[in-house]
Design an enzyme around this catalytic site. Structure first.
Site, PDB file in Angstrom:
ATOM      1  N   TYR A 143       7.449  18.517  -8.720  1.00  0.00           N
ATOM      2  CA  TYR A 143       6.526  17.851  -9.638  1.00  0.00           C
ATOM      3  C   TYR A 143       6.361  18.749 -10.857  1.00  0.00           C
ATOM      4  O   TYR A 143       5.738  19.810 -10.787  1.00  0.00           O
ATOM      5  CB  TYR A 143       5.159  17.639  -8.980  1.00  0.00           C
ATOM      6  CG  TYR A 143       5.140  16.675  -7.820  1.00  0.00           C
ATOM      7  CD1 TYR A 143       6.170  15.777  -7.591  1.00  0.00           C
ATOM      8  CD2 TYR A 143       4.059  16.659  -6.944  1.00  0.00           C
ATOM      9  CE1 TYR A 143       6.125  14.896  -6.520  1.00  0.00           C
ATOM     10  CE2 TYR A 143       4.007  15.775  -5.871  1.00  0.00           C
ATOM     11  CZ  TYR A 143       5.051  14.901  -5.663  1.00  0.00           C
ATOM     12  OH  TYR A 143       5.013  14.029  -4.592  1.00  0.00           O
ATOM     13  N   PRO A 157      -0.868   3.345  -2.837  1.00  0.00           N
ATOM     14  CA  PRO A 157      -1.780   2.371  -2.223  1.00  0.00           C
ATOM     15  C   PRO A 157      -1.975   1.105  -3.051  1.00  0.00           C
ATOM     16  O   PRO A 157      -2.379   0.078  -2.513  1.00  0.00           O
ATOM     17  CB  PRO A 157      -3.097   3.152  -2.090  1.00  0.00           C
ATOM     18  CG  PRO A 157      -2.985   4.270  -3.065  1.00  0.00           C
ATOM     19  CD  PRO A 157      -1.540   4.633  -3.117  1.00  0.00           C
ATOM     20  N   LEU A 166      -0.797 -12.182  -8.344  1.00  0.00           N
ATOM     21  CA  LEU A 166      -1.652 -12.943  -7.422  1.00  0.00           C
ATOM     22  C   LEU A 166      -2.271 -12.012  -6.377  1.00  0.00           C
ATOM     23  O   LEU A 166      -3.458 -12.134  -6.037  1.00  0.00           O
ATOM     24  CB  LEU A 166      -0.845 -14.045  -6.736  1.00  0.00           C
ATOM     25  CG  LEU A 166      -1.630 -14.983  -5.798  1.00  0.00           C
ATOM     26  CD1 LEU A 166      -2.812 -15.619  -6.526  1.00  0.00           C
ATOM     27  CD2 LEU A 166      -0.702 -16.065  -5.238  1.00  0.00           C
TER      28      LEU A 166
END
Length: 291
Positions: free
Chosen positions: A63, A214, A221
């Site tokens: 990272y 998550p 929708l």
């Protein structure tokens, strides 16, 4: 007692950690590449997380590269005795920010050494092998060679525990023939539930499952459904998604990431969010909503 204690705890290797942790990926710059826009804010988020009771931080030296681990060290070193830092190896970054598989013995050994140096540690608590057969999701392919390297580094005392990221059930079984696998880190959320059976199997075996993204990949929708549930509960969509994951299985450990102290506090508050049965039923149906 902090609010995240309400979510309970679960074993990660030989350590018992709270089920709400923190993922450091967003502390790097755009595209998880280069330095953060606000270095001071990155330090503040980490310190607030630990002050709020977080005892499980997920990171990687790719990272940035190197950026998040160096920020973690600056913010938190010397580390609290109860803090577990989980990192991952198996990739490196190109000069253009691309993600490149890095599975050779030399690359994996260097990655472990980089993590140790930049985190300021003598031994890494947990190292996840990021499987790069397919960058975008789990795909079959033997992991014997790279995992054998990690097992060798484990025997040398540089790594305490080993986990897998982006893994299939077959790769987990193969991995267990080489070393103990203490956690599995895959994409999983309300809308993307391919690992439903795997989560239940790991739960029965006492193995931690760590979902990422998550809120990743929702259709409009699906996002609308989640937002409507959140509005009724006077919560944010992220809080509702995290609360659902906490209720989904006891072996789920969460590592929501953010570069904002305000958003961090919101995420951690999900531990105290009670989901009514009707809301859970509505959210469970999200996986069946056609894309």
């Amino acid at each position: 007692m902090s609010i995240i204690d309400e979510a309970g705890s679960f074993n990660l290797g030989d350590r018992n950690v709270k089920r709400l942790g923190y993922g450091a990926m967003q502390l790097a710059g755009p595209g998880v590449f280069g330095p953060p826009r606000d270095h001071g804010a990155a330090l503040a988020v980490l310190r607030e997380a630990v002050a709020s009771g977080v005892d499980h931080i997920d990171t990687s030296d790719f990272y940035g590269p190197h950026v998040t681990n160096q920020i973690i060290r600056e913010a938190l070193h010397p580390y609290r005795d109860d803090l577990v830092i989980v990192t991952k190896v198996g990739a490196r970054r190109g000069t253009d920010g691309s993600w490149i598989p890095a599975f050779s013995r030399d690359e994996l050994t260097q990655a472990v050494q980089d993590n140790l140096r930049n985190l300021g540690l003598d031994v890494l608590d947990v190292v996840n092998l990021r499987i790069m057969v397919d960058v975008h999701g789990p795909a079959e392919g033997s992991i014997e060679a790279p995992l054998t390297v990690l097992a060798d580094l484990q025997r040398q005392g540089l790594v305490r525990h080993v986990g897998l990221s982006n893994a299939t059930s077959r790769q987990i079984a193969e991995g267990r023939g080489i070393t103990d696998i203490v956690c599995v880190q895959n994409q999983y959320n309300l809308a993307h539930r391919a690992d439903d059976r795997l989560i239940d199997e790991l739960s029965r075996e006492g193995t931690a499952y760590v979902p990422f993204f998550p809120l990743g990949g929702f259709t409009p929708l699906q996002s609308s459904t989640l937002s409507n549930v959140a509005a009724r509960l006077d919560a944010t969509p992220m809080q509702v998604a995290l609360a659902w994951l906490l209720r989904r299985a006891p072996n789920i450990l969460l590592i929501p990431g953010t570069s904002s102290v305000g958003h961090l506090r919101e995420n951690l508050a999900a531990a105290g969010l009670v989901l009514p049965d009707e809301a859970i039923e509505e959210m469970n149906r999200m996986a069946d909503i056609a894309a």
